[in-house]
Design a protein around this motif. Structure first.
Motif, PDB file in Angstrom:
ATOM      1  N   THR A 152     -63.692  24.417  -4.805  1.00 30.16           N
ATOM      2  CA  THR A 152     -64.539  23.246  -5.095  1.00 30.16           C
ATOM      3  C   THR A 152     -63.679  22.031  -5.449  1.00 30.16           C
ATOM      4  O   THR A 152     -63.929  20.921  -5.002  1.00 30.16           O
ATOM      5  CB  THR A 152     -65.542  23.521  -6.243  1.00 30.16           C
ATOM      6  N   TYR A 153     -62.630  22.273  -6.230  1.00 28.82           N
ATOM      7  CA  TYR A 153     -61.717  21.195  -6.609  1.00 28.82           C
ATOM      8  C   TYR A 153     -61.071  20.590  -5.354  1.00 28.82           C
ATOM      9  O   TYR A 153     -61.009  19.364  -5.186  1.00 28.82           O
ATOM     10  CB  TYR A 153     -60.639  21.747  -7.559  1.00 28.82           C
ATOM     11  N   GLU A 154     -60.593  21.457  -4.473  1.00 29.92           N
ATOM     12  CA  GLU A 154     -59.904  20.981  -3.269  1.00 29.92           C
ATOM     13  C   GLU A 154     -60.876  20.242  -2.337  1.00 29.92           C
ATOM     14  O   GLU A 154     -60.526  19.227  -1.749  1.00 29.92           O
ATOM     15  CB  GLU A 154     -59.245  22.159  -2.528  1.00 29.92           C
ATOM     16  N   LEU A 155     -62.083  20.765  -2.223  1.00 31.80           N
ATOM     17  CA  LEU A 155     -63.052  20.115  -1.333  1.00 31.80           C
ATOM     18  C   LEU A 155     -63.428  18.724  -1.858  1.00 31.80           C
ATOM     19  O   LEU A 155     -63.526  17.760  -1.087  1.00 31.80           O
ATOM     20  CB  LEU A 155     -64.302  20.994  -1.157  1.00 31.80           C
ATOM     21  N   ARG A 156     -63.597  18.608  -3.166  1.00 33.22           N
ATOM     22  CA  ARG A 156     -63.906  17.270  -3.723  1.00 33.22           C
ATOM     23  C   ARG A 156     -62.744  16.312  -3.459  1.00 33.22           C
ATOM     24  O   ARG A 156     -62.928  15.136  -3.170  1.00 33.22           O
ATOM     25  CB  ARG A 156     -64.163  17.372  -5.229  1.00 33.22           C
ATOM     26  N   LYS A 157     -61.521  16.858  -3.569  1.00 32.34           N
ATOM     27  CA  LYS A 157     -60.323  16.038  -3.327  1.00 32.34           C
ATOM     28  C   LYS A 157     -60.307  15.538  -1.877  1.00 32.34           C
ATOM     29  O   LYS A 157     -60.032  14.367  -1.613  1.00 32.34           O
ATOM     30  CB  LYS A 157     -59.086  16.921  -3.610  1.00 32.34           C
ATOM     31  N   VAL A 158     -60.615  16.441  -0.955  1.00 28.62           N
ATOM     32  CA  VAL A 158     -60.637  16.069   0.469  1.00 28.62           C
ATOM     33  C   VAL A 158     -61.701  14.996   0.702  1.00 28.62           C
ATOM     34  O   VAL A 158     -61.459  13.998   1.385  1.00 28.62           O
ATOM     35  CB  VAL A 158     -60.926  17.310   1.363  1.00 28.62           C
ATOM     36  N   ALA A 159     -62.868  15.192   0.099  1.00 27.64           N
ATOM     37  CA  ALA A 159     -63.967  14.229   0.295  1.00 27.64           C
ATOM     38  C   ALA A 159     -63.559  12.841  -0.218  1.00 27.64           C
ATOM     39  O   ALA A 159     -63.821  11.823   0.435  1.00 27.64           O
ATOM     40  CB  ALA A 159     -65.223  14.725  -0.418  1.00 27.64           C
ATOM     41  N   GLU A 160     -62.894  12.810  -1.363  1.00 25.90           N
ATOM     42  CA  GLU A 160     -62.452  11.500  -1.895  1.00 25.90           C
ATOM     43  C   GLU A 160     -61.414  10.874  -0.995  1.00 25.90           C
ATOM     44  O   GLU A 160     -61.460   9.679  -0.700  1.00 25.90           O
ATOM     45  CB  GLU A 160     -61.891  11.686  -3.300  1.00 25.90           C
ATOM     46  N   PHE A 161     -60.469  11.712  -0.564  1.00 24.96           N
ATOM     47  CA  PHE A 161     -59.403  11.209   0.314  1.00 24.96           C
ATOM     48  C   PHE A 161     -59.987  10.590   1.584  1.00 24.96           C
ATOM     49  O   PHE A 161     -59.512   9.567   2.065  1.00 24.96           O
ATOM     50  CB  PHE A 161     -58.443  12.355   0.657  1.00 24.96           C
ATOM     51  N   LEU A 162     -61.024  11.237   2.109  1.00 25.14           N
ATOM     52  CA  LEU A 162     -61.608  10.750   3.362  1.00 25.14           C
ATOM     53  C   LEU A 162     -62.628   9.630   3.147  1.00 25.14           C
ATOM     54  O   LEU A 162     -63.252   9.157   4.095  1.00 25.14           O
ATOM     55  CB  LEU A 162     -62.260  11.918   4.128  1.00 25.14           C
ATOM     56  N   GLY A 163     -62.768   9.227   1.900  1.00 19.76           N
ATOM     57  CA  GLY A 163     -63.659   8.106   1.613  1.00 19.76           C
ATOM     58  C   GLY A 163     -65.127   8.483   1.630  1.00 19.76           C
ATOM     59  O   GLY A 163     -65.992   7.615   1.812  1.00 19.76           O
ATOM     60  N   CYS A 164     -65.431   9.772   1.489  1.00 21.72           N
ATOM     61  CA  CYS A 164     -66.846  10.172   1.452  1.00 21.72           C
ATOM     62  C   CYS A 164     -67.073  11.142   0.289  1.00 21.72           C
ATOM     63  O   CYS A 164     -67.476  12.288   0.504  1.00 21.72           O
ATOM     64  CB  CYS A 164     -67.277  10.781   2.776  1.00 21.72           C
ATOM     65  N   PRO A 165     -66.791  10.668  -0.948  1.00 25.51           N
ATOM     66  CA  PRO A 165     -66.963  11.558  -2.107  1.00 25.51           C
ATOM     67  C   PRO A 165     -68.407  12.009  -2.274  1.00 25.51           C
ATOM     68  O   PRO A 165     -69.321  11.325  -1.820  1.00 25.51           O
ATOM     69  CB  PRO A 165     -66.528  10.674  -3.288  1.00 25.51           C
TER      70      PRO A 165
END
Ligand code: A3P
Length: 318
Positions: free
Chosen positions: A226-239
């Protein structure tokens, strides 16, 4: 259908003829050391066309991986993440009927297979692609643009064991001995290898350019999904929005893309890719540390030593 070696264009033959060559692990083609990395002969036309013609857009997202790092898993995750508003009904999600490799194609082996520019107009924005090429070999346009690259790698011991199983599965006759494959892997002679140089190419760039390159590890994805997925979402600009968080969208995506779910879907049990590869070959065990069931203590020590030497200048640890 993928190219056979007999079908290679003259341009390809000319490029290949001057390169160091080894037999590939599946035994039906050859590997060539191109720009520092071992590329399979039948992928060379695609690599050249991708480098020559690909025009990146700033909004593009490219998933880059070392083979067997969990590409299939992250393709599923990125596809679900980016398309979550289009497919709110998980019972009708495309991943239930299509293998992740169909939904997120490889640039150099699925899209740029011939010496021409493929029609990419059907890709919705942001366009999501994948590649196994090293950072150095990416087309200039991808490096110069503002596109985002998500890189995934995995500890070299599990990567090796996974690759050994995978290539044996694809082999038409017989199997590669573990020792023979291990020797090749350690010498760097593996699909898109040397493994360490591949990881380093993206690691260095992710340090210099963290806005555009996110460096992920399979083990961390397994440990803290879950932590990593949230990180990916933020990185891609779609938190994830507070509403999505409250609705449990993060866990929905992870459950949809879990090994247990994807590997038991009919499409992944009995389907095939256009290359002829059976979908089930991409789902074996999906665990961290399976290498302990295959590698001897000497092999572990040797791989650890190489890894330590290669990554000495970095903070990279596996
Ligand atoms: P193992 O052979 O160790 O089981 P790639 O997709 O890059 O080819 O990597 C394949 C590896 O990822 C295989 O590892 C496969 O089982 C694992 N894998 C596939 N889907 C997965 C998922 N949803 N979750 C975790 N691991 C997965």
């Amino acid at each position: 259908k993928y190219l056979q070696e007999n079908d290679l264009t003259q341009e390809c033959r000319d490029v290949i003829s001057s390169l160091p060559t080894e037999e590939d692990w599946v035994g039906s083609n050859h590997l060539h050391l191109f720009q520092g990395f071992w590329i399979i002969s039948t992928c060379m036309a695609g690599v050249l066309a991708f480098q020559k013609y690909f025009q990146a857009r700033d909004t593009d997202i490219i998933l880059a991986t070392t083979p067997k790092a969990g590409t299939t898993w992250l393709k599923a995750i990125l596809f679900s993440l980016l398309n979550r508003v289009h497919y709110p009904d998980l019972l009708k999600h495309p991943l239930l009927t299509s293998n992740p490799h169909v939904l997120v194609p490889f640039l150099e082996t699925d899209l740029y297979i011939e010496n021409q520019v493929p029609d990419l107009t059907s890709f919705v924005y942001p366009r999501l692609f994948s590649t196994h090429l090293s950072y150095n070999s990416l087309p200039t346009s991808a490096k110069a643009s503002n596109c985002k690259i998500v890189y995934l790698c995995r500890n070299p011991k599990d990567t090796f064991v996974s690759l050994w199983h995978f290539t044996n599965k694809l082999k038409l006759r017989g199997t590669n001995s573990l020792e023979e494959a291990f020797d090749k892997f350690c010498r760097g002679v593996s699909l898109y290898g040397p493994y360490w140089d591949h990881v380093l190419s993206f690691w260095k760039e992710s340090i210099e350019n963290p806005q555009n390159i996110l460096f992920l590890k399979y083990e961390k994805m397994k440990e803290q999904p879950t932590y990593e997925l949230r990180k990916v979402a933020e990185f891609l600009g779609c938190p994830f929005t507070p509403e999505e968080e409250a609705k449990g969208v993060v866990n929905d995506i992870l459950s949809l893309c879990s090994f247990d779910n994807l590997s038991t879907l009919e499409v992944n049990k009995s389907g095939k890719l256009s290359s002829g590869h059976p979908n089930e070959a991409f789902f074996r065990l999906g665990k961290v540390g399976d290498y302990t069931n295959y590698l001897t203590a000497e092999m572990v020590e040797k791989l650890d030593r190489i890894t330590e030497e290669k990554f000495r200048e970095t903070q990279l640890k596996f």
